[in-house]
Design an enzyme around this catalytic site. Structure first.
Site, mmCIF file in Angstrom:
data_model
loop_
_atom_site.group_PDB
_atom_site.id
_atom_site.type_symbol
_atom_site.label_atom_id
_atom_site.label_comp_id
_atom_site.label_asym_id
_atom_site.label_seq_id
_atom_site.Cartn_x
_atom_site.Cartn_y
_atom_site.Cartn_z
ATOM 1 N N ASP A 199 0.830 -1.207 0.000
ATOM 2 C CA ASP A 199 0.000 0.000 0.000
ATOM 3 C C ASP A 199 0.874 1.270 0.000
ATOM 4 O O ASP A 199 0.677 2.173 -0.818
ATOM 5 C CB ASP A 199 -0.918 -0.047 1.233
ATOM 6 C CG ASP A 199 -1.732 1.220 1.416
ATOM 7 O OD1 ASP A 199 -2.852 1.271 0.885
ATOM 8 O OD2 ASP A 199 -1.254 2.156 2.078
ATOM 9 N N LYS A 203 1.505 4.170 -3.037
ATOM 10 C CA LYS A 203 1.374 5.612 -2.804
ATOM 11 C C LYS A 203 2.688 6.328 -3.139
ATOM 12 O O LYS A 203 2.684 7.414 -3.715
ATOM 13 C CB LYS A 203 0.966 5.865 -1.359
ATOM 14 C CG LYS A 203 -0.455 5.377 -1.057
ATOM 15 C CD LYS A 203 -0.718 5.365 0.438
ATOM 16 C CE LYS A 203 -2.145 4.914 0.745
ATOM 17 N NZ LYS A 203 -2.338 4.627 2.177
#
Ligand SMILES: NC(=O)c1ccc[n+]([C@@H]2O[C@H](COP(=O)([O-])OP(=O)(O)OC[C@H]3O[C@@H](n4cnc5c(N)ncnc54)[C@H](OP(=O)(O)O)[C@@H]3O)[C@@H](O)[C@H]2O)c1
Length: 428
Positions: A199, A203
């Site tokens: 994750d 990003k």
């Protein structure tokens, strides 16, 4: 007053909140937009069972929404990659602006989506895809646009940060802290992508593309998660004046871009060390102005909906220019040459001469030892005949640090169980 007609797919945590805010005829939103933001259609495969809302047309076939000629902006909040990509590209091909919170989608297909949006002269908003309610994408796309970004370092995964904070503050073991995060709704029932670093890496790839003008390329992000972090390392870090955070990092040097996300020691004097619980923060360092820091909630229905709604306001004003990710001089580095001071934890045989042998190995590799801790407390090891030794070294790149780690565990006196982490300095 003009009206911006919105179609929304996905009414889960984030989509449900966005729908409720839009249907509340929020005067704050409409006055910010200078127009009426009107939710005209929702796509939810469970139909009316998905959300109890009146006065809005709900379709079980999500493709109805992207095909609806009475919609100006398509909001994608279903998550995942394949269907989201299909819906977003169909929406753009049908002449609709797009707003999404989907980092997996943008980090995987951002290049194609931006290209199509540009060709069609449409706007694409993805503020909520990084740091939830904290407007870091806006900072890169707008506020800092007059500056060359040198590097960024961020805490971008709230679940990991909550777990690390709990371990550090309360002495919790990793598994205990993870269960607590799940009970508090701060971690998904399957937390894999949060704790294995995916994750945060997704990003980081989005931020790097905006910061350095390079195309999105997730394959260029090196990352590890916090899933193998042990409490003993947080305790040693504390003893050395550091804390351990999961740091997403991007840097450009001589037009070469490196992007990574790893558990990293940060000095207790740094701003990032103060970012506790599930909060996010991003430090962006630019030539000329130095560092600016953005701090706030990185997830949750309200903060994430806030970013989606802000994008809708921007779309209504026509102010979301398509990102230009084609600074031809900038390229991804083939290897991460960035040097960091390092933390090594070794488990060594408790016998004379071992430290001298380890020190010689560092010297042979031209790597200085800045600090060394060896406790007599044998309880810190499961093996009564072995003791942990922690070494803080001078700066070294990842490849050289890995080589030294391998040489260390090749020594008869050193156990295979070796941990090695970067130490971030914000004084670059
Ligand atoms: N939650 C956060 O704090 C947060 C923060 C930042 C960004 N985001 C991003 O926001 C997006 C939505 O997250 P969320 O937390 O709101 O997720 P969520 O609660 O799981 O909601 C997803 C919604 O999409 C629907 N959906 C999923 N797959 C579908 C499919 N194949 N066909 C039809 N409907 C489908 C689900 O319907 P069913 O109910 O029928 O399954 C549900 O209504 C994701 O991209 C996420 O990464 C979330």
């Amino acid at each position: 007053m003009e009206t911006i007609r919105i179609g929304l797919c996905g009414v889960g945590n984030v989509g449900g909140e966005v729908a409720r805010r839009l249907l509340s005829h929020d005067s704050l939103l409409n006055s910010a937009a200078g127009t009426e933001l009107k939710l005209v259609q929702i796509g939810a495969r469970k139909g009316k069972g998905a959300i109890s809302l009146d006065n809005v047309d709900i379709r079980t076939d999500l493709r109805d929404v992207v095909a609806n000629p009475d919609i100006d902006v398509f909001v994608e909040l279903i998550g995942g990659v394949d269907l989201a990509y299909e819906l977003v590209t169909d929406a753009l091909n049908n002449g609709k602006h797009v707003v999404t919170a989907n980092k997996a989608l943008i980090s995987t297909h951002g290049n194609e989506i931006f290209k199509l949006a540009k060709e069609k002269n449409l706007q694409i908003g993805f503020e909520a895809s990084v740091a939830g309610g904290t407007p870091v994408i806006k900072a890169l796309r707008e506020g800092l646009v007059a500056n060359e970004v040198s590097w960024f370092a961020g805490i971008l995964n709230g679940t990991s940060n909550y777990i690390l904070s709990d371990m550090q503050m309360n002495g919790a073991q990793f598994s205990e802290a993870l269960s607590k995060a799940q009970n508090l709704g701060l971690a998904e029932s399957d937390p894999t992508l949060d704790i294995n670093g995916t994750d945060a890496a997704q990003k980081a790839s989005i931020l790097a593309s905006l910061a350095f003008g390079v195309p999105l390329d997730f394959s260029n992000v090196s990352f590890t998660g916090i899933d193998e972090l042990e409490l003993i390392d947080l305790n040693f870090a504390t003893e050395l004046g550091y804390t351990i955070k999961h740091i997403a990092y991007g840097e450009i040097e001589n037009s070469e871009v490196t992007v990574s996300a790893h558990p990293t020691l940060v000095s207790n004097e740094s701003i990032l060390s103060q970012v506790g619980k599930e909060m996010n923060a991003l430090e962006i360092n630019c030539k000329g102005i130095g560092s600016t820091v953005y701090y706030g909630p990185g997830a949750g229905p309200s903060p994430t909906a806030s970013a989606v709604l802000a994008d809708l306001v921007d779309v209504s004003k026509g102010s979301l220019a398509c990102p230009e990710l084609n600074k031809e001089s900038n390229v991804y580095s083939k290897e991460d040459k960035k040097v960091f001071a390092r933390y090594f934890r070794l488990l060594v045989k408790d016998e004379p001469g071992v430290i001298a042998k380890i020190s010689s190995l560092f010297a042979e590799n031209n790597l200085s030892i800045e600090a060394l801790i060896q406790h007599e407390d044998r309880n810190k090891s499961d093996d009564i005949n072995k003791v942990p030794v922690v070494i803080v070294s001078g700066p070294v790149n990842d490849a050289s640090a890995d080589k030294i780690s391998k040489s260390l565990i090749d020594l008869d006196e050193v156990d295979q169980h070796l941990k090695q982490y970067r130490i971030h300095s914000d004084k670059k």
